[in-house]
Design a protein around this motif. Structure first.
Motif, PDB file in Angstrom:
ATOM      1  N   GLU A  12       0.831  -1.190   0.000  1.00  0.00           N
ATOM      2  CA  GLU A  12       0.000   0.000   0.000  1.00  0.00           C
ATOM      3  C   GLU A  12       0.869   1.245   0.000  1.00  0.00           C
ATOM      4  OE1 GLU A  12      -3.737   0.419   2.737  1.00  0.00           O
ATOM      5  OE2 GLU A  12      -1.986   1.235   3.777  1.00  0.00           O
ATOM      6  N   CYS A  13       0.462   2.259  -0.755  1.00  0.00           N
ATOM      7  CA  CYS A  13       1.153   3.542  -0.741  1.00  0.00           C
ATOM      8  C   CYS A  13       0.399   4.467   0.206  1.00  0.00           C
ATOM      9  CB  CYS A  13       1.193   4.131  -2.142  1.00  0.00           C
ATOM     10  SG  CYS A  13       1.834   5.811  -2.166  1.00  0.00           S
ATOM     11  N   ARG A  14       1.091   4.932   1.235  1.00  0.00           N
ATOM     12  CA  ARG A  14       0.432   5.813   2.206  1.00  0.00           C
ATOM     13  C   ARG A  14       0.171   7.201   1.635  1.00  0.00           C
ATOM     14  NH1 ARG A  14       1.866   3.995   7.497  1.00  0.00           N
ATOM     15  NH2 ARG A  14       1.256   1.808   7.481  1.00  0.00           N
ATOM     16  N   ALA A  15       0.940   7.553   0.583  1.00  0.00           N
ATOM     17  CA  ALA A  15       0.809   8.909   0.036  1.00  0.00           C
ATOM     18  C   ALA A  15      -0.441   9.042  -0.819  1.00  0.00           C
ATOM     19  CB  ALA A  15       2.057   9.264  -0.770  1.00  0.00           C
ATOM     20  N   CYS A  16      -0.754   8.015  -1.654  1.00  0.00           N
ATOM     21  CA  CYS A  16      -1.890   8.176  -2.579  1.00  0.00           C
ATOM     22  C   CYS A  16      -2.900   7.045  -2.451  1.00  0.00           C
ATOM     23  CB  CYS A  16      -1.379   8.299  -4.012  1.00  0.00           C
ATOM     24  SG  CYS A  16      -0.839   6.731  -4.727  1.00  0.00           S
ATOM     25  N   CYS A  17      -2.709   6.156  -1.454  1.00  0.00           N
ATOM     26  CA  CYS A  17      -3.665   5.082  -1.146  1.00  0.00           C
ATOM     27  C   CYS A  17      -3.778   4.008  -2.234  1.00  0.00           C
ATOM     28  CB  CYS A  17      -5.054   5.638  -0.828  1.00  0.00           C
ATOM     29  SG  CYS A  17      -5.011   6.722   0.602  1.00  0.00           S
ATOM     30  N   THR A  18      -2.845   3.970  -3.199  1.00  0.00           N
ATOM     31  CA  THR A  18      -2.856   2.884  -4.189  1.00  0.00           C
ATOM     32  C   THR A  18      -2.531   1.563  -3.494  1.00  0.00           C
ATOM     33  OG1 THR A  18      -2.162   4.357  -5.962  1.00  0.00           O
ATOM     34  CG2 THR A  18      -1.699   2.025  -6.288  1.00  0.00           C
ATOM     35  N   GLN A  19      -3.266   0.503  -3.851  1.00  0.00           N
ATOM     36  CA  GLN A  19      -2.981  -0.841  -3.338  1.00  0.00           C
ATOM     37  C   GLN A  19      -2.383  -1.653  -4.481  1.00  0.00           C
ATOM     38  OE1 GLN A  19      -4.656  -2.838  -0.525  1.00  0.00           O
ATOM     39  NE2 GLN A  19      -5.183  -0.998   0.651  1.00  0.00           N
ATOM     40  N   THR A  28       8.499   0.725  -6.181  1.00  0.00           N
ATOM     41  CA  THR A  28       7.763   1.837  -5.572  1.00  0.00           C
ATOM     42  C   THR A  28       6.345   1.904  -6.129  1.00  0.00           C
ATOM     43  OG1 THR A  28       8.719   3.222  -7.278  1.00  0.00           O
ATOM     44  CG2 THR A  28       9.816   3.236  -5.139  1.00  0.00           C
ATOM     45  N   CYS A  29       5.558   2.836  -5.609  1.00  0.00           N
ATOM     46  CA  CYS A  29       4.154   2.994  -6.005  1.00  0.00           C
ATOM     47  C   CYS A  29       4.039   3.294  -7.502  1.00  0.00           C
ATOM     48  CB  CYS A  29       3.532   4.126  -5.193  1.00  0.00           C
ATOM     49  SG  CYS A  29       1.873   4.545  -5.744  1.00  0.00           S
ATOM     50  N   PRO A  30       3.261   2.487  -8.240  1.00  0.00           N
ATOM     51  CA  PRO A  30       3.149   2.717  -9.686  1.00  0.00           C
ATOM     52  C   PRO A  30       2.438   4.038 -10.004  1.00  0.00           C
ATOM     53  CG  PRO A  30       1.672   0.941  -8.963  1.00  0.00           C
ATOM     54  CD  PRO A  30       2.505   1.317  -7.779  1.00  0.00           C
ATOM     55  N   THR A  31       1.692   4.589  -9.061  1.00  0.00           N
ATOM     56  CA  THR A  31       0.961   5.834  -9.317  1.00  0.00           C
ATOM     57  C   THR A  31       1.823   7.062  -9.024  1.00  0.00           C
ATOM     58  OG1 THR A  31      -1.005   4.660  -8.602  1.00  0.00           O
ATOM     59  CG2 THR A  31      -1.209   7.057  -8.844  1.00  0.00           C
ATOM     60  N   CYS A  32       2.479   7.084  -7.842  1.00  0.00           N
ATOM     61  CA  CYS A  32       3.153   8.329  -7.455  1.00  0.00           C
ATOM     62  C   CYS A  32       4.644   8.138  -7.160  1.00  0.00           C
ATOM     63  CB  CYS A  32       2.457   8.954  -6.250  1.00  0.00           C
ATOM     64  SG  CYS A  32       2.806   8.115  -4.697  1.00  0.00           S
ATOM     65  N   GLY A  33       5.154   6.937  -7.214  1.00  0.00           N
ATOM     66  CA  GLY A  33       6.593   6.720  -7.050  1.00  0.00           C
ATOM     67  C   GLY A  33       7.089   6.680  -5.615  1.00  0.00           C
TER      68      GLY A  33
HETATM   69 ZN   LIG Z   1       1.367   6.377  -4.385  1.00  0.00          ZN
END
Ligand SMILES: [Zn+2]
Ligand SMILES: Cc1ncc(COP(=O)(O)O)c(C=O)c1O
Length: 406
Positions: A12-19, A28-33
């Protein structure tokens, strides 16, 4: 299917809530890195049975495997890491009136706490079918990845700042890793590594750019709870570079709280050297993230991290524990290396010794009060370092550049 009993559910990305699906290799997070962190289905854990079971299990960090990400016992790559001793230090002259303990990870495989993160991350890498790994490192993480990579039969390349202590460079080579030396600090080593490895298919094991090293470091928190539950320290003092260890311990305490085993977590204090203190500066300024530190300098290689990745998460952890940050001079760090060796028989790395140096300043700042119990975390062995060379680097104790001794 899992036979470790791991309750891992997602990343889970705590910054943008992507799972993110954890069954495939991901950095890293595929949405926000930003950093991805593991989540577990804690509702499935019978916490008191889990805790009672630890003592009968293997004497390593794998006794906590339900809250680690590895799914199959056959994937586990181990050198017997974990369960490091907690040693009483008795009366510390710079901080009278405190009860001080030191947890010593200097005796772990490869000589530092980095074994914890790499044991878990390399096990998971093997489980997910990766075959080539690389890491930029201040030294210890590179040695640990080299050793666990060798044990797992995976290819390893390590990018080290040119000025890394020679025993660490040789350590990586001895385990069969490729070593690339890069001018500058960890920041430059990281940039060189990512440029050189782009498109090679090798996986970046950089801390927090890879989601599972921090899970291994969580076991520092589980062990502190297992070893000291009856008198959990009021404060925990931790040498902070990238901040992964600190974040890992905080995650452990949060999970222990969530399952009802813990009601009060220790306040966590981040210690950084005066010459490279981006996390402590952000704590003092109340900012949500650390800004890069210009002209970073310190004799503690693992603390020479001028722009920590995922500083938001690290700062949240310190603030969430109601702790804080403090800086120490290189001179005080070297004094602490010597004092821990001569007074207590403990071989501490400069990073670990920084926590001993921080005791006096933390008491003077009113952060730690007389009567409290404090745990210092020695993250690595002092053996790769020459005390004489460290002394030379900071000047003679009674020389003109010396700070007053406490
Ligand atoms: Zn993210
Ligand atoms: C001995 C030692 N202590 C502390 C650190 C800092 O680690 P963290 O990323 O947990 O802040 C390092 C990192 O290289 C290290 O080698």
């Amino acid at each position: 299917m899992t036979d470790t009993g791991s309750l891992l559910t997602a990343l889970e990305c705590r910054a943008c809530c992507t799972q993110v699906d954890p069954t495939k290799p991901v950095g890293t997070c595929p949405t926000c890195g930003q950093a991805l962190l593991a989540t577990y289905d804690l509702s499935k854990l019978d916490a008191s049975a889990w805790r009672k079971g630890w003592a009968g299990r293997t004497a390593s960090l794998w006794r906590y495997r339900e809250l680690l990400p590895v799914q199959r016992v056959a994937s586990i790559v181990t050198l017997g890491e974990g369960l490091s001793p907690v040693l009483p230090l008795g009366e510390v002259p710079t901080a009278t009136g405190l009860r001080v303990w030191l947890k010593d990870d200097g005796g772990l495989p490869t000589g530092s706490f980095k074994a914890r993160g790499m044991a878990v991350a390399v096990s998971r890498a093997r489980e997910l079918g990766l075959d080539a790994l690389f890491v930029p490192s201040a030294g210890n993480a590179g040695v640990a990845l080299s050793a666990y990579g060798a044990r797992a039969g995976l290819r390893v390349r390590v990018y080290l700042p040119e000025r890394t202590p020679p025993p660490m460079k040789e350590g990586c080579r001895a385990y069969g890793a490729d070593v690339v030396e890069v001018p500058g600090t960890l920041r430059e080593a990281g940039a060189a590594a990512r440029t050189a490895e782009a498109g090679t298919g090798a996986f970046d094991m950089s801390t927090l750019r890879e989601p599972y090293r921090v899970e291994g470091k969580k076991t520092m928190g589980f062990e502190i709870f297992e070893q000291l539950a009856d008198e959990l320290p009021d404060a925990l003092v931790y040498p902070t570079g990238g901040g992964t260890g600190l974040l890992g311990m905080h995650r452990a305490f949060q999970e222990l709280r969530a399952v009802g085993l813990l009601d009060r977590e220790p306040r966590i204090y981040a210690v950084q050297p005066e010459g490279c203190a981006p996390i402590v500066r952000a704590l003092r300024n109340g900012t949500p993230r650390a800004e890069p530190w210009a002209d970073p300098r310190t004799i503690a290689p693992g603390l020479l991290v001028p722009s920590p990745f995922a500083s938001e998460r690290v700062l949240e952890a310190v603030r969430g524990s109601r702790g804080g940050g403090i800086t120490v001079s290189d001179r005080a760090i070297v004094d602490a290396v010597r004092d821990l060796a001569r007074r207590d028989g403990i071989s501490a790395s400069p990073e670990g010794a920084a926590t001993y140096a921080a005791l006096g300043p933390l008491v003077r700042a009113g952060a730690i009060r007389p009567g409290e119990t404090v745990l210092l975390y020695n993250t690595g062995s002092g053996l790769p370092f020459s005390l004489a060379a460290l002394e030379r680097a900071v000047g003679a104790p009674d020389g003109s550049d010396a700070r007053p001794r406490e």
